[in-house]
Design a protein around this motif. Structure first.
Motif, PDB file in Angstrom:
ATOM      1  N   VAL A 155       9.586 -11.707   9.088  1.00 26.27           N
ATOM      2  CA  VAL A 155       8.174 -11.315   9.011  1.00 26.27           C
ATOM      3  C   VAL A 155       8.110  -9.932   9.628  1.00 26.27           C
ATOM      4  CG1 VAL A 155       5.919 -11.725  10.051  1.00 26.27           C
ATOM      5  CG2 VAL A 155       7.220 -13.640   9.118  1.00 26.27           C
ATOM      6  N   LEU A 156       7.427  -9.026   8.944  1.00 25.72           N
ATOM      7  CA  LEU A 156       7.370  -7.649   9.412  1.00 25.72           C
ATOM      8  C   LEU A 156       5.972  -7.365   9.943  1.00 25.72           C
ATOM      9  CD1 LEU A 156       9.575  -5.594   9.142  1.00 25.72           C
ATOM     10  CD2 LEU A 156       8.479  -4.717   7.086  1.00 25.72           C
ATOM     11  N   ILE A 157       5.889  -6.825  11.152  1.00 24.57           N
ATOM     12  CA  ILE A 157       4.580  -6.424  11.677  1.00 24.57           C
ATOM     13  C   ILE A 157       4.676  -4.970  12.130  1.00 24.57           C
ATOM     14  CG2 ILE A 157       2.786  -6.857  13.401  1.00 24.57           C
ATOM     15  CD1 ILE A 157       3.667  -9.786  13.456  1.00 24.57           C
ATOM     16  N   GLY A 158       3.909  -4.114  11.467  1.00 28.65           N
ATOM     17  CA  GLY A 158       3.866  -2.696  11.843  1.00 28.65           C
ATOM     18  C   GLY A 158       2.637  -2.457  12.692  1.00 28.65           C
ATOM     19  N   CYS A 159       2.790  -1.650  13.741  1.00 30.61           N
ATOM     20  CA  CYS A 159       1.635  -1.391  14.600  1.00 30.61           C
ATOM     21  C   CYS A 159       1.677   0.049  15.094  1.00 30.61           C
ATOM     22  CB  CYS A 159       1.625  -2.352  15.783  1.00 30.61           C
ATOM     23  SG  CYS A 159       2.991  -2.094  16.925  1.00 30.61           S
ATOM     24  N   LEU A 160       0.550   0.481  15.657  1.00 33.43           N
ATOM     25  CA  LEU A 160       0.519   1.777  16.318  1.00 33.43           C
ATOM     26  C   LEU A 160       1.333   1.644  17.598  1.00 33.43           C
ATOM     27  CD1 LEU A 160      -1.196   3.937  15.028  1.00 33.43           C
ATOM     28  CD2 LEU A 160      -2.904   3.573  16.806  1.00 33.43           C
TER      29      LEU A 160
ATOM     30  N   SER B 100       6.759   2.730   9.043  1.00 31.56           N
ATOM     31  CA  SER B 100       8.039   2.084   8.713  1.00 31.56           C
ATOM     32  C   SER B 100       7.769   0.788   7.970  1.00 31.56           C
ATOM     33  CB  SER B 100       8.828   1.754   9.972  1.00 31.56           C
ATOM     34  OG  SER B 100       9.095   2.893  10.707  1.00 31.56           O
ATOM     35  N   SER B 101       6.766   0.059   8.446  1.00 40.23           N
ATOM     36  CA  SER B 101       6.458  -1.229   7.843  1.00 40.23           C
ATOM     37  C   SER B 101       5.959  -1.038   6.405  1.00 40.23           C
ATOM     38  CB  SER B 101       5.409  -1.942   8.700  1.00 40.23           C
ATOM     39  OG  SER B 101       4.981  -3.107   8.079  1.00 40.23           O
ATOM     40  N   GLU B 102       5.069  -0.063   6.206  1.00 38.19           N
ATOM     41  CA  GLU B 102       4.553   0.190   4.851  1.00 38.19           C
ATOM     42  C   GLU B 102       5.683   0.611   3.914  1.00 38.19           C
ATOM     43  OE1 GLU B 102       0.014   1.690   6.054  1.00 38.19           O
ATOM     44  OE2 GLU B 102       1.561   3.167   5.652  1.00 38.19           O
ATOM     45  N   LEU B 103       6.555   1.492   4.407  1.00 39.71           N
ATOM     46  CA  LEU B 103       7.655   1.966   3.554  1.00 39.71           C
ATOM     47  C   LEU B 103       8.676   0.859   3.304  1.00 39.71           C
ATOM     48  CD1 LEU B 103       9.054   4.216   1.982  1.00 39.71           C
ATOM     49  CD2 LEU B 103      10.121   4.988   4.109  1.00 39.71           C
ATOM     50  N   SER B 104       8.884  -0.002   4.288  1.00 44.37           N
ATOM     51  CA  SER B 104       9.891  -1.071   4.143  1.00 44.37           C
ATOM     52  C   SER B 104       9.558  -1.995   2.974  1.00 44.37           C
ATOM     53  CB  SER B 104       9.989  -1.907   5.421  1.00 44.37           C
ATOM     54  OG  SER B 104      10.441  -1.111   6.469  1.00 44.37           O
TER      55      SER B 104
ATOM     56  N   VAL C  69       0.826  -1.216   0.000  1.00 42.23           N
ATOM     57  CA  VAL C  69       0.000   0.000   0.000  1.00 42.23           C
ATOM     58  C   VAL C  69       0.858   1.263   0.000  1.00 42.23           C
ATOM     59  CG1 VAL C  69      -1.961  -1.067   1.193  1.00 42.23           C
ATOM     60  CG2 VAL C  69      -0.088  -0.094   2.541  1.00 42.23           C
ATOM     61  N   PRO C  70       0.277   2.400  -0.421  1.00 38.00           N
ATOM     62  CA  PRO C  70       1.017   3.661  -0.285  1.00 38.00           C
ATOM     63  C   PRO C  70       1.298   3.942   1.194  1.00 38.00           C
ATOM     64  CG  PRO C  70      -0.961   3.943  -1.635  1.00 38.00           C
ATOM     65  CD  PRO C  70      -1.051   2.582  -1.035  1.00 38.00           C
ATOM     66  N   VAL C  71       2.445   4.572   1.449  1.00 40.33           N
ATOM     67  CA  VAL C  71       2.782   4.882   2.844  1.00 40.33           C
ATOM     68  C   VAL C  71       1.740   5.839   3.409  1.00 40.33           C
ATOM     69  CG1 VAL C  71       4.542   5.891   4.343  1.00 40.33           C
ATOM     70  CG2 VAL C  71       5.221   4.570   2.321  1.00 40.33           C
ATOM     71  N   GLY C  72       1.207   5.496   4.564  1.00 38.10           N
ATOM     72  CA  GLY C  72       0.171   6.339   5.190  1.00 38.10           C
ATOM     73  C   GLY C  72      -1.203   5.703   5.127  1.00 38.10           C
ATOM     74  N   THR C  73      -1.315   4.603   4.384  1.00 42.85           N
ATOM     75  CA  THR C  73      -2.629   3.948   4.237  1.00 42.85           C
ATOM     76  C   THR C  73      -3.174   3.492   5.593  1.00 42.85           C
ATOM     77  OG1 THR C  73      -2.066   3.262   2.002  1.00 42.85           O
ATOM     78  CG2 THR C  73      -3.844   2.060   3.067  1.00 42.85           C
TER      79      THR C  73
ATOM     80  N   ASN D  75       1.429  -5.841   7.606  1.00 40.02           N
ATOM     81  CA  ASN D  75       2.218  -7.088   7.551  1.00 40.02           C
ATOM     82  C   ASN D  75       2.505  -7.401   6.082  1.00 40.02           C
ATOM     83  OD1 ASN D  75       1.318 -10.553   7.667  1.00 40.02           O
ATOM     84  ND2 ASN D  75       3.287  -9.722   8.303  1.00 40.02           N
ATOM     85  N   PRO D  76       3.400  -6.593   5.459  1.00 31.00           N
ATOM     86  CA  PRO D  76       3.654  -6.781   4.026  1.00 31.00           C
ATOM     87  C   PRO D  76       4.235  -8.154   3.721  1.00 31.00           C
ATOM     88  CG  PRO D  76       5.229  -5.235   5.006  1.00 31.00           C
ATOM     89  CD  PRO D  76       4.218  -5.524   6.053  1.00 31.00           C
ATOM     90  N   GLU D  77       4.020  -8.583   2.490  1.00 35.46           N
ATOM     91  CA  GLU D  77       4.469  -9.921   2.088  1.00 35.46           C
ATOM     92  C   GLU D  77       5.724  -9.810   1.225  1.00 35.46           C
ATOM     93  OE1 GLU D  77       3.482 -12.977   3.113  1.00 35.46           O
ATOM     94  OE2 GLU D  77       5.331 -13.317   2.023  1.00 35.46           O
TER      95      GLU D  77
END
Ligand code: NAD
Ligand code: UGA
Length: 471
Positions: free
Chosen positions: A186-191, A223-227, A140-144, A167-169
């Motif tokens: 495995v990447l998990i981005g959270c608030l 960070s997760s979205e951008l990564s 997704v775009p960063v910020g979604t 959780n990008p693939e």
């Protein structure tokens, strides 16, 4: 402490959703996994023995093998079109729908279109009657994440709370099952709040069933979205770097395979993604880099945007100059000449043709007036025609110059040149002696040294052109 999870729902049964759900169900028999897709045909295909995705080992995971009997559907893995009920039952909902490049309007040609994802999130908000964890798996775009949180917050039933994770693939097609079973990370981005960390921990505990804890990385949502975009940009950048060097090799007498070995032996650089090629294809590199470029432009970082966009420019150049190299071998006149194209998929071991280099190479030769015969072990004739179709229709004569064949040998019969566009193993072991006999002078073979041995082929009477070797 994180809750134990017993029901997970995926929305989007494509390459990513279907394969990930199947591996998760296989590794976690105690979890019920439902995969929802709006496309009933696709859902049916997942229930059949003819899966919509051709991945090594996938069928054995979707179906449980039974001694002497037909394999049966795994008990804790369900494919359905029933979206509301599936959302209501699940504790975690993983959104894995497609996010193509926007075709019209603001950002068209660059920005990822997250409208399907937003529709699905709206549907989650309206259907959920209890608290849920909502996971962005789509790229997704960063910020979604912020948009997703807004939609959920403003459309939730009273008292229902959501946590949003990213959780990008990172799986690659052709090796999806292997990548999902043993991911590098495995990447998990959270608030970064108490409930955000708890949600991340709950989701991480699912992965921890089969993935070592130290490979599960938690970070903030953005960070997760951008990564995800960054990883694809850096992988593609390596390919464009090696392809840019291949141009220098062809002009100087250096050999790109030797250069790749030399630089790749430096442990800081490493050997992966340094194979010179006709360019990278596939559904994601181009679209994700364009998304990154768009983000840079929105931030008024024009020189940063140009830096990333250069990866794509080199990729386009690699295809056009490859056609030009062969055409020049025919004194720049392809009328009456036939070129065989071996491989049409964007890489070996997949039937996927999205953004395949072969499409542009074939169009290039047809445009030059050549006849083209194509063979790919997995890609259907109808798919090849669809990928090339529009141009064929626009130019009446083109269709007569295009043949789709049933074998590599058939495609090469009567051809003046053959280009190995996809490094399928079967082309390495082609009966090249036979091919030399059925081809016509000047018998040019063009491809990558990953697939072709120039010494052997030259001894059989071929003129061999290798990417990144002196012309
Ligand atoms: P895909 O096109 O194969 O699958 C997407 C699925 O979502 C389709 O089956 C479609 O019918 C379904 N869908 C669309 N709208 C829906 C809706 N409203 N409700 C239910 N289902 C719906 O896409 P993919 O290749 O699996 O990619 C999915 C995401 O993962 C993309 O964001 C992509 O960038 C990312 N990704 C893909 C790969 C890859 O190798 N293909 C790897 C990493 C990440
Ligand atoms: C790529 C990434 O490798 C995955 O990590 C990512 O999850 C995925 O994109 C995605 O986001 O969709 P994929 O496109 O399936 O996976 O395949 P790759 O193996 O990366 O190959 C991409 C293209 O680069 C192919 O056309 C391949 O032939 C080409 N390539 C690859 C090269 O030209 N040289 C190389 O050294 C490696």
């Amino acid at each position: 402490t994180p809750k134990s999870v017993s029901y997970i729902c995926f929305i989007g049964a494509g390459y990513v959703g279907g394969s990930t759900a199947a591996v998760l169900a296989n590794q976690c028999p105690h979890i019920q996994v439902t995969v929802v897709d709006k496309n009933a045909e696709r859902t049916k295909a997942w229930q059949s023995e003819n899966l919509p995705v051709a991945e090594t080992g996938l069928l054995d995971i979707v179906k449980v093998p039974r001694d002497g009997l037909r394999p049966s559907q795994r008990k804790n893995l369900h494919f359905t079109t029933e979206v509301e009920e599936s959302i209501q039952q699940a504790e975690i909902i993983i959104v894995s729908v497609n996010t193509p490049t926007k075709a019209v309007g603001t950002g068209s040609g660059y920005l990822l279109d997250s409208s399907v994802l937003e529709d699905v999130v709206m549907c989650i908000a309206r259907s959920a009657r209890s608290n849920k964890i909502v996971v962005e798996k789509s790229t997704v775009p960063v910020g979604t994440g912020e948009t997703v949180r807004d939609i959920l917050r403003n459309n939730a039933h009273t008292g229902v709370k959501f946590e949003v994770l990213s959780n990008p693939e990172f799986l690659a097609e052709g090796t999806a099952v292997q990548n999902l079973l043993q991911p590098d990370r495995v990447l998990i981005g959270c608030l970064e709040t108490k409930s955000g960390f708890l949600a991340a921990e709950t989701f991480a505990s699912v992965y921890a069933t089969w993935i070592p804890r130290e490979r599960i990385i938690t970070m903030n949502l953005f960070s997760s979205e951008l990564s995800k975009l960054a990883a694809n940009a850096l992988l593609a950048q390596r390919i464009s770097s090696i392809n840019a060097l291949s141009i220098i090799c062809e002009a100087t007498g250096a050999d790109i395979q030797q250069v790749a070995k030399a630089v790749g032996s430096d442990s800081r650089i490493g050997p992966h993604m340094l194979r010179a090629s006709f360019g990278f294809g596939g559904s994601c590199f181009k679209k994700d880099i364009r998304s990154l470029v768009y983000l840079c432009k929105c931030l008024h970082l024009d020189d940063v945007a140009a830096y990333w966009e250069a990866i794509l420019n080199i990729n386009e150049k690699q295809k056009s100059r490859s056609v030009a190299r062969i055409v020049s071998r025919f004194n720049n006149n392809m009328n009456g000449k036939k070129i065989a194209i071996l491989g049409f998929a964007f890489k070996e071991n997949t039937g996927d043709t999205r953004e395949s280099c072969a499409i542009d190479l074939v169009k290039g030769f047809l445009h030059e007036g050549a006849s083209v015969s194509i063979y790919d072990p997995l890609v259907q004739e109808s798919q090849i025609r669809e990928d090339l179709g529009i141009d064929c229709a626009a130019d009446g004569g083109l269709d007569n110059r295009l043949t789709i064949c049933q074998s590599g040998e058939e495609a090469c019969t009567g051809a003046h040149g053959v280009l190995v566009a996809t490094n399928w193993d079967t082309f390495r072991s082609l009966d090249w002696d036979h091919v030399a006999r059925v081809m016509t002078y000047p018998r040019i073979v063009f491809g990558s040294s990953a697939c072709l041995d120039p010494n052997v082929l030259e001894s059989m009477g071929f003129t061999v052109e290798i990417i990144g070797k002196k012309v």
